[in-house]
Design a protein around this motif. Structure first.
Motif, PDB file in Angstrom:
ATOM      1  N   PHE A  33       0.824  -1.207   0.000  1.00  0.00           N
ATOM      2  CA  PHE A  33       0.000   0.000   0.000  1.00  0.00           C
ATOM      3  C   PHE A  33       0.863   1.264   0.000  1.00  0.00           C
ATOM      4  N   ALA A  34       2.010   1.225   0.666  1.00  0.00           N
ATOM      5  CA  ALA A  34       2.912   2.388   0.671  1.00  0.00           C
ATOM      6  C   ALA A  34       3.459   2.644  -0.721  1.00  0.00           C
ATOM      7  N   LEU A  35       3.884   1.583  -1.385  1.00  0.00           N
ATOM      8  CA  LEU A  35       4.429   1.742  -2.736  1.00  0.00           C
ATOM      9  C   LEU A  35       3.367   2.239  -3.718  1.00  0.00           C
ATOM     10  N   ALA A  36       2.114   1.829  -3.487  1.00  0.00           N
ATOM     11  CA  ALA A  36       1.013   2.261  -4.346  1.00  0.00           C
ATOM     12  C   ALA A  36       0.472   3.632  -3.943  1.00  0.00           C
ATOM     13  N   GLY A  37       0.880   4.110  -2.755  1.00  0.00           N
ATOM     14  CA  GLY A  37       0.372   5.394  -2.265  1.00  0.00           C
ATOM     15  C   GLY A  37      -1.102   5.344  -1.928  1.00  0.00           C
ATOM     16  N   GLU A  38      -1.545   4.208  -1.402  1.00  0.00           N
ATOM     17  CA  GLU A  38      -2.957   4.011  -1.094  1.00  0.00           C
ATOM     18  C   GLU A  38      -3.164   3.790   0.399  1.00  0.00           C
ATOM     19  N   LEU A  39      -4.343   4.175   0.870  1.00  0.00           N
ATOM     20  CA  LEU A  39      -4.760   3.895   2.241  1.00  0.00           C
ATOM     21  C   LEU A  39      -5.371   2.502   2.287  1.00  0.00           C
ATOM     22  N   GLY A  40      -5.355   1.894   3.460  1.00  0.00           N
ATOM     23  CA  GLY A  40      -6.021   0.614   3.636  1.00  0.00           C
ATOM     24  C   GLY A  40      -5.071  -0.485   4.042  1.00  0.00           C
ATOM     25  N   VAL A  41      -5.634  -1.690   4.110  1.00  0.00           N
ATOM     26  CA  VAL A  41      -4.884  -2.892   4.431  1.00  0.00           C
ATOM     27  C   VAL A  41      -5.599  -4.052   3.742  1.00  0.00           C
ATOM     28  N   THR A  42      -4.842  -5.052   3.339  1.00  0.00           N
ATOM     29  CA  THR A  42      -5.429  -6.210   2.684  1.00  0.00           C
ATOM     30  C   THR A  42      -6.486  -6.836   3.593  1.00  0.00           C
ATOM     31  N   GLY A  43      -7.684  -7.025   3.062  1.00  0.00           N
ATOM     32  CA  GLY A  43      -8.784  -7.601   3.832  1.00  0.00           C
ATOM     33  C   GLY A  43      -9.495  -6.613   4.723  1.00  0.00           C
ATOM     34  N   GLY A  44      -9.057  -5.363   4.702  1.00  0.00           N
ATOM     35  CA  GLY A  44      -9.661  -4.331   5.543  1.00  0.00           C
ATOM     36  C   GLY A  44     -10.857  -3.683   4.877  1.00  0.00           C
ATOM     37  N   PRO A  45     -11.440  -2.715   5.560  1.00  0.00           N
ATOM     38  CA  PRO A  45     -12.615  -2.043   5.015  1.00  0.00           C
ATOM     39  C   PRO A  45     -12.262  -1.186   3.796  1.00  0.00           C
ATOM     40  N   GLU A  46     -13.268  -0.950   2.976  1.00  0.00           N
ATOM     41  CA  GLU A  46     -13.077  -0.053   1.835  1.00  0.00           C
ATOM     42  C   GLU A  46     -12.737   1.333   2.369  1.00  0.00           C
ATOM     43  N   VAL A  47     -11.840   2.001   1.669  1.00  0.00           N
ATOM     44  CA  VAL A  47     -11.429   3.340   2.076  1.00  0.00           C
ATOM     45  C   VAL A  47     -12.243   4.354   1.274  1.00  0.00           C
TER      46      VAL A  47
END
Length: 161
Positions: A33-47
């Motif tokens: 997620f850091a490399l993609a510059g995205e919020l969230g976590v695998t299996g986590g809630p939609e951001v």
């Protein structure tokens, strides 16, 4: 003649290594997620896309790299009781960070499960993951607590005189 029944207990290293594997998977997710510059976590809630407005350029990645660092600290806390130096440390030095880590994951897991059950954002998978992760960390801490008693029963206690 007194007979004793040996209790079979799952060793400390089984809980610690299992928790380290789950922590490492979290770290890998956060690196992605850091490399993609995205919020969230695998299996986590939609951001919610509006969540990004609170961050400036590069701050999402920086926040995720911060989560990577926290995960690595968790791995260190789980690894420390397995090292020979841990035998010379007071138990509380090992247990406090582990119980804090377990409580953090417990709170996160319960929060995500409640949110997943009361809304349509998802996140139940990571909620359950967090609860299992929390249990493994807590069992590691409990094994650390019981280690000295086991050593005393075995006649292996180290004196500090």
């Amino acid at each position: 003649m007194e007979t004793t029944r040996a209790r079979r207990r799952i060793p400390l290293f089984v809980f610690a290594l299992s928790a380290m594997v789950l922590t490492a998977l979290y770290v890998v997710s956060k690196v992605h997620f850091a490399l993609a510059g995205e919020l969230g976590v695998t299996g986590g809630p939609e951001v919610d896309p509006s969540s990004y407005t609170a961050y400036g350029p590069g701050e999402v990645a920086a926040a995720q790299w911060g989560n990577v660092a926290v995960g690595m600290l968790g791995i260190g806390a789980l690894l420390l009781p397995l090292l020979p130096v841990a035998r010379r440390l007071p138990r509380w030095v090992l247990m406090v960070p582990l119980f804090a880590f377990a409580l953090l994951m417990l709170a996160g897991g319960v929060g995500m499960l409640v949110r997943a059950l009361t809304s349509d954002v998802g996140g139940a998978a990571f909620g359950w993951y967090s609860l299992v992760w929390s249990a493994l960390i807590a069992m590691t801490a409990l094994r650390v607590r019981g280690r000295e008693a086991e050593r005393n029963r075995a006649g292996l206690a180290v004196t500090t005189e």
